[in-house]
Structures are given as structure tokens and as C-alpha cells.
Scaffold this motif. Structure first.
Motif, short mmCIF file in Angstrom:
data_model
loop_
_atom_site.label_atom_id
_atom_site.label_comp_id
_atom_site.label_asym_id
_atom_site.label_seq_id
_atom_site.Cartn_x
_atom_site.Cartn_y
_atom_site.Cartn_z
N ASP A 74 0.86 -1.19 0.00
CA ASP A 74 0.00 0.00 0.00
C ASP A 74 0.89 1.24 0.00
OD1 ASP A 74 -1.91 1.93 0.23
OD2 ASP A 74 -2.66 1.31 2.19
N PRO A 75 1.38 1.64 -1.18
CA PRO A 75 2.28 2.80 -1.22
C PRO A 75 1.64 4.09 -0.74
CG PRO A 75 1.68 2.09 -3.44
CD PRO A 75 1.20 1.03 -2.51
N ASP A 76 0.32 4.18 -0.80
CA ASP A 76 -0.34 5.40 -0.32
C ASP A 76 -0.13 5.60 1.18
OD1 ASP A 76 -1.27 6.03 -2.84
OD2 ASP A 76 -3.13 4.90 -2.58
N SER A 77 -0.05 4.51 1.93
CA SER A 77 0.19 4.62 3.37
C SER A 77 1.64 4.34 3.74
CB SER A 77 -0.73 3.67 4.13
OG SER A 77 -0.45 2.32 3.79
N ASP A 78 2.33 3.56 2.93
CA ASP A 78 3.71 3.19 3.24
C ASP A 78 4.71 4.27 2.86
OD1 ASP A 78 2.81 0.80 4.20
OD2 ASP A 78 3.37 -0.37 2.43
N LEU A 79 4.30 5.24 2.06
CA LEU A 79 5.18 6.31 1.60
C LEU A 79 4.56 7.66 1.94
CD1 LEU A 79 5.91 4.86 -1.95
CD2 LEU A 79 7.53 4.90 -0.05
N LEU A 80 5.37 8.55 2.48
CA LEU A 80 4.93 9.92 2.73
C LEU A 80 5.14 10.72 1.45
CD1 LEU A 80 4.07 12.30 4.55
CD2 LEU A 80 6.49 12.58 5.15
N ARG A 81 4.05 11.18 0.85
CA ARG A 81 4.13 11.97 -0.37
C ARG A 81 4.16 13.46 -0.02
NH1 ARG A 81 2.68 11.79 -6.06
NH2 ARG A 81 2.34 9.53 -5.90
#
Length: 427
Positions: A74-81
């Protein structure tokens, strides 16, 4: 069913294995290290889980983000954009607002009050020329030569740190042609393409661990084994004596050169001819402390090695833990890791305020972190021979050594193997 061997369990090898399984192959993945992930993985051991280096993704990494999602991440939660922002301890410089890329770039430069209006206009004029020329230039140019006419403030605050972060090669040595391609895709390929994606979890949790579970659940075989020998057998291949229909060589360029020395001497020579640039990561601990932002740029010098500092507490990982990154670190590696760590610690003490005295937790060196991305570099093609393909961020292409390049090469190699499976059998 096509029997495919994937040699190497880094991000390129994992991409190849996942894609090949999705296309119906029976995959055996060989990785000599006890953990998957290659040069972008978490380290095992006691204490806080550390990565073998601090990696930054950007919004333009579409294939990497898609692969993470495919294996259950889940890159939306695993990465801070966050928008591209180069904040130094003493001031803000360029920060791109949201919106269409060209307009965002124009607004970001014009509102960068750290630079004089004259400097901003000169930079916009130069970048407009790059755009009109299709982001191409003389392949023999270095980044320093390409940007020699830019204002000193723009070079110091933006060009040099972006160059060493993206190419892991100092601007005086780095390929201007590759740098321009990076700028084109990051800054102008679409809304959010230049956004920084900072890991909130360890690197293994982003892709290697979920990819391993995904592969095993679909019948792939994973072996902890260093492959010793590749041999052709008619229209098939032997990997240490075991027969496969096709091979994807997704290990390091050094290992790939060794394995193909007798099979494809010219390809092997090209893969073995790279010079490398190291990256050093210094982990610091200071209870109760925080940096001004999750990522802060630093100015390197002869006495201060780090170009970026990261606050892992603000990234949701380990409060009070920080990492300092030294890219293009060959001169510092020559001085030794103890000296590099001490200089980085002193640099951090000078430029940040600390609630408690910072202490070094660990100094890590990835000596072959990337190839030296220099002008006119000869990089081998993905095709090694009939039925055998390479995957890796060092292959011929427009990009430097990046996670996106590794993933793209793995996907491409798997598709090639499945389109033209030499000696493939049906089951």
C-alpha cells in the motif's frame, strides 16, 4: 509451462519473477543473500530495524508503485508523499506547488525568494532552452558544463544536490544527457511526478517481503544459493546443472559479468567494465530531537560529507533516529568509515539543534551502490543471447541507477522471456 530461472532477488529480479508468474511461467528465483531486496533492503539484527541505505522514490516511479500494489503493498500509506522541496537548515529554496507540471515549475521558481529575481529569470530562461531542445544535449557534456552559465545560487541549492541524489555522481563527472532526462520525467511528465515519496516503513516492507509472500503463494520457488555456472543445452539452459527454458540474469553487473563470461564474452566485458560510486549512510540517535522537516538538504564541503538528513521519527519509523546520506562518497570512503561518521556527526551538530547529544548508531557503506553515471558510458543491452536476458538498473537506457529503472528492466526481461521462450514446453 515455461520454466524460468531468475538469478538475483533485488528489485529487478523480484519484478521479473512477479511478472513471469503473472504470465504463466514456473519460476525459480535464486538469491545468494539470506534476504531479498538487493541494494534496497532492511538489515536483520537487534535494535531498531535499519535499511542498508536511505532511498527516495518520486511520483514518476509509476511501474514501481504499481508493482508494490500488485503484490499487496500500500504505497499510499507506506510512503509519505510531499511536493519537491529543498529545505536547508537555514532557509527554504525551491518548493514546487501542486498542479500542472509546467505551471508548478514556473510558480515554484518565481516564488523562490532564496534566489534573486535575476537568478530566477536566468534559470527559467535556461530551463526553457532545455525544453525547446527536447531535454537533449551533447552526450559528452557533464552536468557542471551544461549548467556552468547558471547562477551560483541555483547550482549550489538545486542542480548539485539533485544531480548527486539522482545520479549518485558529482556534477563535475555526471552525464548531462542523463540528468536532463531525469529532470524531464520528474518535473514535466505529469501532475505529482516530482513529488518526493519517503518510506514510512523499512525498505523490505515496501516490496521484498510482500513480493516474497506473493511469489510463494503462487507456486514460485525461492532458493538461497549463489549460482556458479550457466550452460547452454540445445535450445534450453542449465543453471548449476538444472534445466530451464529461459533465464533472466537479474544480479549485479559484476555477478552478471562473471556468469556470462563464457556464454557472451562481449556482453560480459561491457557488464564488467563499470566504475562504481558508493553511498554512505550514517544513523544517529538523539532522544527527544526532531529536524525542521522529514527531509532536510545539507551543503557538502571538504569537511562536511552529507547532502541530506532524514528524521525517521517524522516518517513514522523510529522517534529519535536520524539518517545522514553521503552520495558520490568515494573520497570519504577512502578516508574510512570512522572518519566519515565523525565528520557527518560534527556536521549535524553544527547545523541542527538537538535535545540530547546525538550519537552514532551505525555507519553503513554500499561500496557499489550505483554505477558512475558519466558521459558516453557504454551500458550493455538487455539481450544477452537467445533465451537469456538481463535485468538491472545498469542496462542501456536513458536513466541512471534507480529503483524505477531496476523494476522496469525486470518487467521487460520477463515479458521478453515469455514472448520468446527458447525450448519452452507445454504442460
Amino acid at each position: 509451462m515455461t520454466r524460468l530461472a531468475v538469478i538475483g532477488g533485488g528489485w529487478a529480479g523480484l519484478a521479473a519473477a512477479v511478472e513471469a508468474v503473472s504470465l504463466g511461467a514456473s519460476v525459480t528465483l535464486f538469491e545468494m543473500a539470506p534476504t531479498l531486496g538487493g541494494r534496497a533492503r532492511s538489515l536483520e539484527g537487534t535494535g531498531p530495524a535499519l535499511d542498508n541505505g536511505q532511498h527516495i522514490l518520486i511520483g514518476a516511479y509509476k511501474d514501481t508503485l504499481a508493482l508494490m500494489r500488485r503484490v499487496g503493498g500500500d504505497p499510499d500509506s507506506d510512503l509519505l508523499r510531499m511536493p519537491l522541496r529543498l529545505r536547508y537548515p537555514d532557509r527554504e529554496t525551491l518548493r514546487l506547488p501542486p498542479g500542472p507540471p509546467t505551471l508548478a515549475f514556473l510558480r515554484g521558481v518565481l516564488t523562490c525568494t532564496a534566489w534573486s529575481l535575476q537568478d530566477r529569470l536566468r534559470f527559467l530562461a535556461t530551463s526553457s532552452l532545455w525544453t525547446l531542445r527536447g531535454f537533449r544535449c551533447d552526450p559528452a557534456l557533464t552536468v557542471a558544463q551544461l549548467c556552468g552559465g547558471l547562477p551560483r545560487a541555483v547550482r549550489d541549492d538545486l542542480i548539485d544536490p539533485l544531480c548527486v541524489a539522482a545520479l549518485n555522481t558529482p556534477s563535475t563527472q555526471a552525464s548531462a544527457l542523463v540528468f536532463l532526462r531525469v529532470l524531464k520525467d520528474a518535473l514535466f511528465s505529469g501532475p505529482g511526478s516530482a513529488d518526493l515519496l519517503l518510506p514510512r516503513r523499512g525498505l523490505s516492507a515496501l516490496l521484498p517481503t510482500p513480493a516474497r509472500a506473493w511469489l510463494l503463494s503462487r507456486g514460485a520457488e525461492l532458493r538461497t544459493q549463489r549460482v556458479q555456472r550457466l550452460e547452454a543445452q540445445g535450445r534450453q539452459w542449465k543453471v548449476d546443472g538444472e534445466v530451464f527454458d529461459a533465464i533472466v540474469v537479474a544480479c549485479t553487473s559484476v555477478e552478471a559479468s562473471r556468469l556470462t563470461r563464457d556464454l557472451a564474452p562481449h556482453w560480459s566485458a561491457a557488464a564488467g567494465a563499470f566504475e562504481f560510486q558508493p553511498i554512505v549512510t550514517i544513523y544517529l540517535e538523539s532522544a527527544g530531537s526532531a529536524l525542521p522537516a522529514p527531509m532536510v538538504a545539507l551543503r557538502e564541503s571538504a569537511t562536511e560529507p552529507a547532502q541530506f538528513a532524514f528524521d525517521l521519527g517524522q516518517l513514522g519509523q523510529h522517534p529519535g533516529l536520524f539518517s545522514l546520506v553521503v552520495s558520490g562518497a568515494a573520497p570519504w570512503v577512502a578516508q574510512g568509515l570512522d572518519a566519515t561518521g565523525a565528520a557527518a556527526l560534527a556536521q549535524a551538530q553544527r547545523h541542527f539543534q538537538w535535545a540530547t547529544p546525538p550519537k552514532i548508531v551505525r555507519v553503513l557503506s554500499e561500496k557499489r551502490a550505483t554505477f558512475a553515471c558519466t558521459p558516453g558510458l557504454n551500458r550493455p543491452d538487455a539481450s544477452i543471447g537467445p533465451g537469456i536476458w538481463a535485468a538491472g538498473d545498469y542496462l542501456a537506457g536513458p536513466y541512471p541507477a534507480t529503483l524505477e529503472g531496476a523494476v522496469q528492466s525486470g518487467l521487460s526481461a520477463a515479458r521478453s522471456a515469455m514472448r520468446q521462450p527458447v525450448g519452452a514446453t507445454s504442460s
